[in-house]
Design a protein around this motif. Structure first.
Motif, short mmCIF file in Angstrom:
data_model
loop_
_atom_site.label_atom_id
_atom_site.label_comp_id
_atom_site.label_asym_id
_atom_site.label_seq_id
_atom_site.Cartn_x
_atom_site.Cartn_y
_atom_site.Cartn_z
N ILE A 105 -6.33 2.31 11.85
CA ILE A 105 -7.11 3.36 12.50
C ILE A 105 -8.25 3.71 11.53
N PRO A 144 -7.25 3.35 -3.11
CA PRO A 144 -5.93 2.81 -2.75
C PRO A 144 -5.38 3.43 -1.46
N GLY A 145 -4.63 2.64 -0.74
CA GLY A 145 -3.92 3.15 0.44
C GLY A 145 -4.79 3.47 1.64
N SER A 146 -6.03 2.93 1.67
CA SER A 146 -6.91 3.29 2.78
C SER A 146 -6.84 2.29 3.94
N GLY A 147 -6.04 1.26 3.80
CA GLY A 147 -5.88 0.31 4.90
C GLY A 147 -6.69 -0.97 4.72
N LYS A 148 -7.02 -1.31 3.49
CA LYS A 148 -7.86 -2.51 3.25
C LYS A 148 -7.06 -3.80 3.51
N THR A 149 -5.87 -3.88 2.92
CA THR A 149 -5.06 -5.09 3.13
C THR A 149 -4.68 -5.20 4.61
N MET A 150 -4.35 -4.05 5.18
CA MET A 150 -3.99 -4.01 6.60
C MET A 150 -5.14 -4.56 7.46
N ASN A 243 -10.12 -2.34 -5.24
CA ASN A 243 -10.16 -0.88 -5.41
C ASN A 243 -11.21 -0.51 -6.45
N ALA A 301 -2.22 5.87 3.64
CA ALA A 301 -0.86 5.66 3.10
C ALA A 301 -0.22 7.00 2.74
N GLN A 304 0.92 8.73 5.87
CA GLN A 304 2.16 8.13 6.36
C GLN A 304 3.37 8.66 5.58
N1 LIG Z 1 -6.55 3.13 8.16
C1 LIG Z 1 -5.24 3.01 8.34
N2 LIG Z 1 -4.72 2.86 9.58
C2 LIG Z 1 -3.39 2.77 9.76
N3 LIG Z 1 -2.48 2.79 8.77
C3 LIG Z 1 -2.95 2.93 7.51
C4 LIG Z 1 -4.33 3.05 7.24
N4 LIG Z 1 -4.49 3.18 5.91
C5 LIG Z 1 -3.28 3.12 5.37
N5 LIG Z 1 -2.33 2.96 6.33
C6 LIG Z 1 -0.89 2.86 6.07
O1 LIG Z 1 -0.70 2.71 4.68
C7 LIG Z 1 -0.16 1.43 4.35
C8 LIG Z 1 -0.88 0.86 3.15
O2 LIG Z 1 -2.15 0.38 3.53
P1 LIG Z 1 -2.85 -0.86 2.81
O3 LIG Z 1 -1.85 -1.61 2.02
O4 LIG Z 1 -3.65 -1.61 3.80
O5 LIG Z 1 -3.81 -0.07 1.82
P2 LIG Z 1 -4.82 -0.67 0.76
O6 LIG Z 1 -6.13 -0.03 1.01
O7 LIG Z 1 -4.75 -2.15 0.78
O8 LIG Z 1 -4.19 -0.08 -0.58
P3 LIG Z 1 -4.25 -0.68 -2.09
O9 LIG Z 1 -5.68 -0.56 -2.52
O10 LIG Z 1 -3.35 0.22 -2.85
O11 LIG Z 1 -3.78 -2.10 -2.02
C9 LIG Z 1 -0.32 0.59 5.60
O12 LIG Z 1 0.69 -0.35 5.72
C10 LIG Z 1 -0.28 1.62 6.71
O13 LIG Z 1 1.04 1.90 7.06
#
Ligand SMILES: Nc1ncnc2c1ncn2[C@@H]1O[C@H](COP(=O)(O)OP(=O)(O)OP(=O)(O)O)[C@@H](O)[C@H]1O
Ligand SMILES: [Mg+2]
Length: 402
Positions: A105, A144-150, A243, A301, A304
């Motif tokens: 999202i 971190p945790g903003s949904g980049k890998t997702m 990051n 993240a 969540q």
């Molecule tokens: N924009 C988003 N939409 C939906 N879920 C999200 C979103 N951002 C984070 N999440 C939730 O948080 C979890 C972690 O997200 P993700 O691993 O993609 O973050 P990241 O940006 O890759 O973090 P990092 O930089 O620490 O690797 C996801 O599996 C999801 O459950």
């Protein structure tokens, strides 16, 4: 057997992969069951339909990508990933299309950028008129945790391509020259197959070459990386994620056609995230807004994690799964967290009355006093009293003075 003709049509549509036909036939069955007074069966079918709709909302729709543009052999689960010759460690892991992953999202700008990229791959002929190809390389950066890998999973899934994820631990070697050789082998593998190549934690490989902490090896690694990124230009899709965008070697940026910053969600995106993470609880809009307002500035993240804690606290509290119960659970969860940079969260963690005074006085928080009363379980008269009291100002001043 009653309704057998409809069941037969359902099977036919299902086997033919005709989604519209399937939907129509299931609706037909539902109508028949209702007419026949088979309420229990009708409820079951209605529930199945509802859960399918919910899943559809969460699962990205797959676009038909122009296959001609992504060439290469087909990766199968039997394909062996490349390995480090010295240690035998795998240089990548592979996820195949079809894994059930939910769509991220985003706030509107990021949503449009990502959707725009996917649209390019669905309409390459429109791009060809102006003699350009769809975007093949994307650099995603943000906290971190903003949904980049997702997002990388989401893109690969939408393009219906396997995702080849570089394993930094496998790639980086203590033997001189081996890291560069591993990178070259990884790219050679990715170029051979039709796939999306994901370089997560990209800064670990693409660090600035003039970093005084590093010796000659990093120069060799970055140079190899740049060469391989150039060679990959006409192959599949490449996504790099970091990051630490400031640590990246400047020459790396222009190897990527599009740069996307995914930051913390804004209020609108936070509301949608909170709704998703609170499921199966479906609170009223005011309650969701209160949670999103409190958690502004936090990553997806974090949202969540906090929503999960709210659900746990609520479940054990024995309170109703509606506004006031959730409000108390939120306040309890925030109180347990070590510290808060964000004033609303800090207020709710320490002084819920001051929090109510804040939201009733904040013009950006467009929820009526009546709705706040329903969501918090606080009486309307107390809410208007708290509004007049401006209690939040005094509490915030006192905390600053400490
Ligand atoms: N924009 C988003 N939409 C939906 N879920 C999200 C979103 N951002 C984070 N999440 C939730 O948080 C979890 C972690 O997200 P993700 O691993 O993609 O973050 P990241 O940006 O890759 O973090 P990092 O930089 O620490 O690797 C996801 O599996 C999801 O459950
Ligand atoms: Mg990540």
């Amino acid at each position: 057997m009653e309704h057998f003709s409809v069941i037969q049509s359902i099977i036919r549509s299902g086997l033919a992969g005709d989604q519209d036909g399937l939907d129509k036939q299931v609706q037909r069955l539902l109508t028949r069951l209702e007419k026949a007074g088979q309420t229990k069966e009708a409820t079951t079918v209605r529930r199945l339909l509802q859960s399918a709709t919910d899943t559809k909302e969460l699962t990205p729709s797959r676009v038909e990508v122009s296959r001609a543009m992504i060439t290469g052999e087909v990766l199968t689960p039997d394909t062996n990933p490349p390995i480090d010759r010295e240690t035998g460690a795998q240089l990548c892991t592979i996820e195949f299309p079809g894994a059930q992953r939910t769509a991220p999202i985003y706030e509107v700008d990021v949503r449009e950028t990502i959707q725009g990229l996917l649209d390019e791959w669905t309409h390459p002929e429109a791009l060809r008129c102006v003699e350009v190809d769809p975007t093949r390389s994307l650099l995603i950066f943000g906290p971190p945790g903003s949904g980049k890998t997702m997002t990388a999973y989401h893109i690969a899934q939408n393009l219906n391509l396997p995702l080849v994820m570089a394993r930094i631990d496998g790639l980086i070697s203590s033997f001189l020259g081996t890291t560069a050789r591993n990178i070259a082998n990884l790219f050679e593998f990715a170029n051979r197959y039709a796939c999306v190549l994901l370089l997560d934690e990209f800064d670990a490989l693409a660090k600035q070459r003039d970093d005084p902490q590093e010796i000659g090896e990093i120069k060799r690694v970055v140079n190899t990386l740049l060469q391989n990124l150039d060679l990959r230009r006409d192959h599949g899709v490449t996504i790099a994620i970091t990051n630490h965008d400031r640590l990246l070697d400047p020459a790396v940026w222009r190897r990527f056609e599009t740069h996307v910053h995914i930051g913390e969600p804004n209020m609108e995106a936070s509301i949608r995230l909170v709704k998703r993470f609170l499921l199966p609880i479906k609170p009223d809009e005011a309650t969701v807004s209160i949670i999103a307002y409190c958690l502004q500035g936090r990553s997806g993240a974090d949202l969540q994690r906090i929503c999960t804690s709210i659900k746990r606290t609520l479940a054990l509290s024995g309170k109703e799964h509606s506004g006031p119960g959730i409000f108390q659970a939120l306040s309890a969860v925030l109180a347990r967290l070590p510290s808060h940079d964000h004033a609303p969260a800090k207020l709710l963690a320490t002084d819920p009355d001051a929090f109510v005074s804040l939201i009733t006085n904040d013009n950006h928080f467009a929820i009526s006093q009546l709705e706040i009363a329903a969501a918090t379980g606080i009486s309307k008269s107390k809410i208007s009293e708290l509004k007049k009291s401006n209690r939040h100002v005094a509490v915030m001043e006192a905390s600053h003075a400490k």
